[in-house]
Design an enzyme around this catalytic site. Sequence first.
Site, mmCIF file in Angstrom:
data_model
loop_
_atom_site.group_PDB
_atom_site.id
_atom_site.type_symbol
_atom_site.label_atom_id
_atom_site.label_comp_id
_atom_site.label_asym_id
_atom_site.label_seq_id
_atom_site.Cartn_x
_atom_site.Cartn_y
_atom_site.Cartn_z
ATOM 1 N N HIS A 1 -2.982 6.730 2.402
ATOM 2 C CA HIS A 1 -3.489 5.465 1.863
ATOM 3 C C HIS A 1 -4.861 5.224 2.502
ATOM 4 O O HIS A 1 -4.995 5.319 3.717
ATOM 5 C CB HIS A 1 -2.524 4.332 2.218
ATOM 6 C CG HIS A 1 -3.134 2.973 2.061
ATOM 7 N ND1 HIS A 1 -3.734 2.566 0.890
ATOM 8 C CD2 HIS A 1 -3.273 1.943 2.941
ATOM 9 C CE1 HIS A 1 -4.193 1.343 1.047
ATOM 10 N NE2 HIS A 1 -3.931 0.943 2.280
ATOM 11 N N ASN B 1 -10.344 -0.718 -0.226
ATOM 12 C CA ASN B 1 -8.888 -0.590 -0.149
ATOM 13 C C ASN B 1 -8.288 -1.178 -1.427
ATOM 14 O O ASN B 1 -8.324 -2.388 -1.622
ATOM 15 C CB ASN B 1 -8.395 -1.334 1.101
ATOM 16 C CG ASN B 1 -6.880 -1.322 1.242
ATOM 17 O OD1 ASN B 1 -6.175 -0.897 0.338
ATOM 18 N ND2 ASN B 1 -6.397 -1.810 2.373
ATOM 19 N N CYS C 1 0.818 -1.226 0.000
ATOM 20 C CA CYS C 1 0.000 0.000 0.000
ATOM 21 C C CYS C 1 0.847 1.269 0.000
ATOM 22 O O CYS C 1 0.334 2.373 -0.204
ATOM 23 C CB CYS C 1 -0.944 0.008 1.191
ATOM 24 S SG CYS C 1 -1.897 -1.506 1.279
HETATM 25 O O1 UT7 Z 1 -4.027 -1.607 3.367
HETATM 26 C C1 UT7 Z 1 -3.315 -2.375 4.276
HETATM 27 C C2 UT7 Z 1 -3.504 -1.929 5.624
HETATM 28 N N1 UT7 Z 1 -4.610 -2.596 6.225
HETATM 29 C C3 UT7 Z 1 -5.365 -1.960 7.073
HETATM 30 O O2 UT7 Z 1 -5.169 -0.790 7.247
HETATM 31 C C4 UT7 Z 1 -6.428 -2.694 7.855
HETATM 32 C C5 UT7 Z 1 -6.523 -2.137 9.228
HETATM 33 N N2 UT7 Z 1 -7.503 -2.788 10.041
HETATM 34 C C6 UT7 Z 1 -8.846 -2.613 9.900
HETATM 35 O O3 UT7 Z 1 -9.283 -1.924 8.997
HETATM 36 C C7 UT7 Z 1 -9.746 -3.227 10.919
HETATM 37 O O4 UT7 Z 1 -8.968 -3.847 11.920
HETATM 38 C C8 UT7 Z 1 -10.772 -4.258 10.352
HETATM 39 C C9 UT7 Z 1 -11.829 -3.519 9.568
HETATM 40 C C10 UT7 Z 1 -10.036 -5.250 9.455
HETATM 41 C C11 UT7 Z 1 -11.462 -5.005 11.489
HETATM 42 O O5 UT7 Z 1 -12.092 -4.096 12.354
HETATM 43 P P1 UT7 Z 1 -11.902 -4.203 13.935
HETATM 44 O O6 UT7 Z 1 -12.730 -3.161 14.512
HETATM 45 O O7 UT7 Z 1 -10.422 -4.160 14.203
HETATM 46 O O8 UT7 Z 1 -12.513 -5.628 14.266
HETATM 47 P P2 UT7 Z 1 -11.830 -6.884 14.971
HETATM 48 O O9 UT7 Z 1 -10.872 -7.553 14.038
HETATM 49 O O10 UT7 Z 1 -11.307 -6.494 16.310
HETATM 50 O O11 UT7 Z 1 -13.090 -7.829 15.186
HETATM 51 C C12 UT7 Z 1 -14.166 -7.455 16.054
HETATM 52 C C13 UT7 Z 1 -15.266 -8.475 15.903
HETATM 53 C C14 UT7 Z 1 -14.773 -9.916 15.977
HETATM 54 O O12 UT7 Z 1 -15.768 -10.686 16.627
HETATM 55 P P3 UT7 Z 1 -15.588 -11.099 18.172
HETATM 56 O O13 UT7 Z 1 -14.310 -11.887 18.227
HETATM 57 O O14 UT7 Z 1 -15.529 -9.805 18.923
HETATM 58 O O15 UT7 Z 1 -16.819 -11.908 18.427
HETATM 59 C C15 UT7 Z 1 -14.718 -10.341 14.536
HETATM 60 O O16 UT7 Z 1 -14.874 -11.735 14.349
HETATM 61 O O17 UT7 Z 1 -15.887 -8.325 14.619
HETATM 62 C C16 UT7 Z 1 -15.898 -9.608 13.962
HETATM 63 N N3 UT7 Z 1 -15.804 -9.375 12.528
HETATM 64 C C17 UT7 Z 1 -16.871 -9.167 11.746
HETATM 65 N N4 UT7 Z 1 -18.189 -9.124 11.996
HETATM 66 C C18 UT7 Z 1 -19.008 -8.872 10.974
HETATM 67 C C19 UT7 Z 1 -14.678 -9.322 11.778
HETATM 68 N N5 UT7 Z 1 -15.012 -9.083 10.498
HETATM 69 C C20 UT7 Z 1 -16.351 -8.978 10.444
HETATM 70 C C21 UT7 Z 1 -17.271 -8.741 9.416
HETATM 71 N N6 UT7 Z 1 -18.584 -8.679 9.716
HETATM 72 N N7 UT7 Z 1 -16.865 -8.541 8.138
#
Ligand code: UT7
Length: 327
Positions: free
Chosen positions: A252, A282, A115
């Site tokens: 980005h 993204n 990225c």
């Molecule tokens: O370009 C490269 C750089 N990449 C990035 O910048 C990505 C940076 N990270 C992010 O954008 C975020 O971390 C995500 C959008 C990927 C995830 O968001 P988050 O707020 O960090 O969620 P999390 O991974 O902490 O997950 C929270 C909960 C989990 O459930 P439990 O364990 O709390 O029950 C996940 O399983 O949300 C769940 N979850 C979802 N639920 C519904 C994860 N993905 C999804 C989904 N829909 N798509």
Amino acid sequence: MNQSKARITALGSYVPEKVLTNDDLEKMVDTSDEWIVQRTGIKERRISREDEYTSDLSYQAVQDLVSRSQKQIDDVDMIIVCTLTPDFKTPSVASLLQAKLGIQQAGALDLNAACAGFTYGLHMANGLITAGLHKKILVVGAETLSKITDYEDRTTCILFGDGAGVALVEYDEKHPSFLAAHVGSEGEKGKHLYSSNLSNQLFGEEIQATSRIVQNGREVYKWAVTSVPKGLNSLLDKASMSLKEVNWFVPHSANLRMIESICERAGFPLEQTLYRLVNYGNTSSATIPLALNKAHVEGKLKAGDTIILYGFGGGLSFAGLVIEWGI
Ligand code: UT7
């Protein structure tokens, strides 16, 4: 740093026609439009056709640049394609693009900084031109991330999309674009975002041997919202500038919440921040040129504006630039 002798003189972009909405994703994995919008700000993304690859998107982006700017490109002497989703391991996307465009006397190479690719590409182009080695360089940021996305993994498949953007960088001693750069890498954090199919070891730790994208989103998020504001300070120090002198910030765009947090921590107004993730998701190395090109087309960018471009992601790596707008 050497006084730059290079200027960005034209831009172009392209995205595939097919739209993948949050509603579509709800039918594929256990997710919801509400969750995706609340956590990322993304509503839809573009997906390439099965027979459409990064070189095709790159070609279309260059065609857009040529048709809108009326620039000649047959005398381009270097093509840099920034991508982590090349059509082949070899030949490079840049070589395919050189042939598709029919440019005869150009060097061609791909650059992979995920990225951060596009800003690294601009940095390299500025260096080559300022050093007197080249005069006219196409820098493309293009990805077909849908081809390496696991559509059974709800933590990643909601994020990524396909697209391409391109900048023409030309020799210009009088009105250079490039004021300062801050680049770096924290390779020890590479395991938080990878796509592998050769190795299943990273610094002795077992990882998935898959070409699909594997990401620890939480870790990448934490890293970005702490390292980018610090990097902005280093970049501004190098340019001997304050944030108040900056007209536009083009980070980005991976996640709108992340951009909001970076702006808040850095003390920069979100209203002066450019991003394209709401409709495109993204697109890795393409996010910055897509955002820049849209603002250019809309007439938002004025000659003399100070703009910060800041790429960050896989590597983990980053490249920030202060540029003066001059198209
Ligand atoms: O370009 C490269 C750089 N990449 C990035 O910048 C990505 C940076 N990270 C992010 O954008 C975020 O971390 C995500 C959008 C990927 C995830 O968001 P988050 O707020 O960090 O969620 P999390 O991974 O902490 O997950 C929270 C909960 C989990 O459930 P439990 O364990 O709390 O029950 C996940 O399983 O949300 C769940 N979850 C979802 N639920 C519904 C994860 N993905 C999804 C989904 N829909 N798509």
